[in-house]
Design a protein around this motif. Structure first.
Motif, PDB file in Angstrom:
ATOM      1  N   TYR B  33      54.085  51.974  31.364  1.00 15.17           N
ATOM      2  CA  TYR B  33      53.334  52.870  32.249  1.00 15.17           C
ATOM      3  C   TYR B  33      52.992  54.165  31.522  1.00 15.17           C
ATOM      4  CZ  TYR B  33      56.267  49.935  35.245  1.00 15.17           C
ATOM      5  OH  TYR B  33      56.939  48.873  35.806  1.00 15.17           O
ATOM      6  N   TRP B  34      51.852  54.741  31.888  1.00 16.13           N
ATOM      7  CA  TRP B  34      51.511  56.097  31.465  1.00 16.13           C
ATOM      8  C   TRP B  34      51.363  56.963  32.711  1.00 16.13           C
ATOM      9  CZ3 TRP B  34      51.891  58.599  27.124  1.00 16.13           C
ATOM     10  CH2 TRP B  34      51.820  57.912  25.903  1.00 16.13           C
ATOM     11  N   TYR B  35      52.051  58.118  32.684  1.00 11.99           N
ATOM     12  CA  TYR B  35      51.980  59.093  33.765  1.00 11.99           C
ATOM     13  C   TYR B  35      51.494  60.425  33.199  1.00 11.99           C
ATOM     14  CZ  TYR B  35      55.315  56.133  36.377  1.00 11.99           C
ATOM     15  OH  TYR B  35      55.958  55.107  37.030  1.00 11.99           O
ATOM     16  N   ARG B  36      50.969  61.249  34.095  1.00 15.12           N
ATOM     17  CA  ARG B  36      50.776  62.649  33.768  1.00 15.12           C
ATOM     18  C   ARG B  36      51.559  63.484  34.778  1.00 15.12           C
ATOM     19  NH1 ARG B  36      44.783  64.841  34.307  1.00 15.12           N
ATOM     20  NH2 ARG B  36      45.940  66.820  34.467  1.00 15.12           N
ATOM     21  N   GLN B  37      52.085  64.606  34.283  1.00 14.90           N
ATOM     22  CA  GLN B  37      52.881  65.483  35.137  1.00 14.90           C
ATOM     23  C   GLN B  37      52.269  66.866  35.127  1.00 14.90           C
ATOM     24  OE1 GLN B  37      56.985  66.365  33.957  1.00 14.90           O
ATOM     25  NE2 GLN B  37      57.599  66.401  36.109  1.00 14.90           N
ATOM     26  N   ASP B  38      51.887  67.332  36.283  1.00 12.91           N
ATOM     27  CA  ASP B  38      51.300  68.648  36.447  1.00 12.91           C
ATOM     28  C   ASP B  38      52.144  69.449  37.429  1.00 12.91           C
ATOM     29  OD1 ASP B  38      48.618  66.576  36.443  1.00 12.91           O
ATOM     30  OD2 ASP B  38      48.742  68.152  34.938  1.00 12.91           O
ATOM     31  N   MET B  41      52.674  68.713  41.275  1.00 17.67           N
ATOM     32  CA  MET B  41      52.039  67.420  41.577  1.00 17.67           C
ATOM     33  C   MET B  41      52.972  66.245  41.335  1.00 17.67           C
ATOM     34  SD  MET B  41      48.964  68.194  42.532  1.00 17.67           S
ATOM     35  CE  MET B  41      48.018  66.702  42.340  1.00 17.67           C
ATOM     36  N   GLY B  42      54.123  66.494  40.771  1.00 12.89           N
ATOM     37  CA  GLY B  42      54.994  65.371  40.446  1.00 12.89           C
ATOM     38  C   GLY B  42      54.387  64.526  39.333  1.00 12.89           C
ATOM     39  N   LEU B  43      54.775  63.272  39.268  1.00 14.89           N
ATOM     40  CA  LEU B  43      54.230  62.346  38.273  1.00 14.89           C
ATOM     41  C   LEU B  43      53.173  61.478  38.941  1.00 14.89           C
ATOM     42  CD1 LEU B  43      57.156  62.964  37.025  1.00 14.89           C
ATOM     43  CD2 LEU B  43      56.787  60.875  35.755  1.00 14.89           C
ATOM     44  N   ARG B  44      52.071  61.307  38.254  1.00 16.92           N
ATOM     45  CA  ARG B  44      51.012  60.450  38.771  1.00 16.92           C
ATOM     46  C   ARG B  44      50.700  59.358  37.751  1.00 16.92           C
ATOM     47  NH1 ARG B  44      46.218  64.344  40.339  1.00 16.92           N
ATOM     48  NH2 ARG B  44      46.949  65.430  38.468  1.00 16.92           N
ATOM     49  N   LEU B  45      50.599  58.137  38.227  1.00 15.39           N
ATOM     50  CA  LEU B  45      50.395  56.986  37.361  1.00 15.39           C
ATOM     51  C   LEU B  45      48.942  56.906  36.917  1.00 15.39           C
ATOM     52  CD1 LEU B  45      51.703  54.404  36.158  1.00 15.39           C
ATOM     53  CD2 LEU B  45      50.980  53.217  38.245  1.00 15.39           C
ATOM     54  N   ILE B  46      48.733  56.832  35.598  1.00 19.09           N
ATOM     55  CA  ILE B  46      47.372  56.771  35.049  1.00 19.09           C
ATOM     56  C   ILE B  46      46.949  55.311  34.887  1.00 19.09           C
ATOM     57  CG2 ILE B  46      45.865  57.461  33.144  1.00 19.09           C
ATOM     58  CD1 ILE B  46      47.940  59.636  32.466  1.00 19.09           C
ATOM     59  N   HIS B  47      47.683  54.591  34.048  1.00 15.33           N
ATOM     60  CA  HIS B  47      47.461  53.169  33.819  1.00 15.33           C
ATOM     61  C   HIS B  47      48.810  52.510  33.615  1.00 15.33           C
ATOM     62  CE1 HIS B  47      43.051  52.926  33.257  1.00 15.33           C
ATOM     63  NE2 HIS B  47      43.131  54.086  32.638  1.00 15.33           N
ATOM     64  N   TYR B  48      48.840  51.201  33.764  1.00 20.52           N
ATOM     65  CA  TYR B  48      50.057  50.474  33.471  1.00 20.52           C
ATOM     66  C   TYR B  48      49.722  49.110  32.886  1.00 20.52           C
ATOM     67  CZ  TYR B  48      49.331  48.027  37.945  1.00 20.52           C
ATOM     68  OH  TYR B  48      48.812  47.290  38.980  1.00 20.52           O
ATOM     69  N   GLN B  85      42.414  67.683  31.730  1.00 22.10           N
ATOM     70  CA  GLN B  85      43.391  66.742  31.190  1.00 22.10           C
ATOM     71  C   GLN B  85      44.554  67.441  30.487  1.00 22.10           C
ATOM     72  OE1 GLN B  85      40.342  64.336  29.105  1.00 22.10           O
ATOM     73  NE2 GLN B  85      41.054  62.607  30.370  1.00 22.10           N
ATOM     74  N   THR B  86      44.551  68.750  30.531  1.00 24.09           N
ATOM     75  CA  THR B  86      45.711  69.501  30.076  1.00 24.09           C
ATOM     76  C   THR B  86      46.894  69.148  30.966  1.00 24.09           C
ATOM     77  OG1 THR B  86      44.433  71.348  29.181  1.00 24.09           O
ATOM     78  CG2 THR B  86      46.710  71.811  29.839  1.00 24.09           C
ATOM     79  N   SER B  87      47.953  68.629  30.358  1.00 23.79           N
ATOM     80  CA  SER B  87      49.064  68.119  31.143  1.00 23.79           C
ATOM     81  C   SER B  87      50.190  67.704  30.196  1.00 23.79           C
ATOM     82  CB  SER B  87      48.605  66.906  31.969  1.00 23.79           C
ATOM     83  OG  SER B  87      49.609  66.484  32.877  1.00 23.79           O
ATOM     84  N   VAL B  88      51.276  67.267  30.789  1.00 27.12           N
ATOM     85  CA  VAL B  88      52.344  66.612  30.034  1.00 27.12           C
ATOM     86  C   VAL B  88      52.275  65.127  30.362  1.00 27.12           C
ATOM     87  CG1 VAL B  88      54.792  66.487  29.514  1.00 27.12           C
ATOM     88  CG2 VAL B  88      53.773  68.682  30.151  1.00 27.12           C
ATOM     89  N   TYR B  89      52.208  64.303  29.329  1.00 23.14           N
ATOM     90  CA  TYR B  89      52.048  62.863  29.508  1.00 23.14           C
ATOM     91  C   TYR B  89      53.355  62.153  29.188  1.00 23.14           C
ATOM     92  CZ  TYR B  89      47.107  63.801  29.900  1.00 23.14           C
ATOM     93  OH  TYR B  89      45.891  64.278  30.327  1.00 23.14           O
ATOM     94  N   PHE B  90      53.739  61.266  30.089  1.00 22.31           N
ATOM     95  CA  PHE B  90      54.965  60.494  29.902  1.00 22.31           C
ATOM     96  C   PHE B  90      54.663  59.009  29.898  1.00 22.31           C
ATOM     97  CE2 PHE B  90      58.242  63.613  29.949  1.00 22.31           C
ATOM     98  CZ  PHE B  90      57.752  64.659  30.710  1.00 22.31           C
TER      99      PHE B  90
END
Lengths: 114, 120
Positions: B33-38, B41-48, B85-90
């Motif tokens: 999974y790829w998430y972004r965290q803002d 906003m918590g973590l939001r799923l981008i793609h999996y 798209q400035t964010s932390v990606y997990f």
């Protein structure tokens, strides 16, 4: 959309005190998880509680689940400065554990003062 | 056993530039999974991805592309970066669950340390 929502958004306590965080969710679930995130780090799984469980313990952690109220709580007993972190609840999407996906709440920021 | 490794850890881009974030896991997990965290906003799923060669859209897929050519790697691409798209990606990974395991709910995810991206 957010499935789980934590409360409070931030919590500040003294070392040795207990910390309680709450999570509410909207749809039926078959499990709920809690994760911890230290500053600048990734999330780490803490504990999973299934829908047929009401309480679960792991060390100083105690998690409760009330499916009738669609809520869960995480209690950290005898807190330590090292417990300072953000805590997130996470639930599977409605309909079950679809490909292991989880929806995370916005988190509770816990600060434990020495 | 490194778990989930993300590279790079930090990156600054100018608007319109492209880049690829790499996620590697050594746990033989099927799901990634790829998430972004803002903030707020918590973590939001981008793609999996549910396996090698497969990808699917999450909650916020626009502006991102992914590929899973090898089971252990999951790449997240930004073709034309935007300040939004400035964010932390997990990146995260988890086991494939059989039906019995799904019922027992063993869908624990393992996370990388994150990539902090700034788009100017």
């Amino acid at each position: 959309s957010q499935q789980g929502e934590e409360d409070p958004q931030a919590l500040s306590i003294q070392e040795g005190e207990n910390a309680t965080m709450n999570c509410s969710y909207k749809t039926s679930i078959n499990n709920l998880q809690w994760y911890r995130q230290n500053s600048g780090r990734g999330l780490v799984h803490l504990i999973l509680i299934r829908s047929n469980e009401r309480e679960k313990h792991s060390g100083r952690l105690r998690v409760t689940l009330d499916t009738s109220k669609k809520s869960s709580s995480l209690l950290i007993t005898a807190s330590r400065a090292a417990d300072t972190a953000s805590y997130f609840c996470a639930t599977p999407p409605p309909g079950g554990t679809s490909y292991g996906k989880l929806t995370f709440g916005q988190g509770t920021i816990l600060t434990v003062h020495p | 056993n490194a778990g989930v490794t993300q590279t790079p850890k930090f990156r600054v881009l100018k608007t319109g530039q492209s880049m690829t974030l790499l996620c590697a896991q050594d746990m033989n997990h099927e799901y990634m999974y790829w998430y972004r965290q803002d903030p707020g906003m918590g973590l939001r799923l981008i793609h999996y991805s549910v396996g090698e060669g497969t990808t699917a859209k999450g909650e916020v897929p626009d502006g991102y592309n992914v590929s899973r050519l090898k089971k252990q790697n999951f790449l997240l691409g930004l073709e034309s970066a935007a300040p939004s798209q400035t964010s932390v990606y997990f990146c995260a990974s988890s086991y494939q669950l059989g039906q019995a395991a799904r019922r027992l709910a063993k869908n624990i995810q393992y996370f990388g340390a994150g990539t902090r991206l700034s788009v100017l």
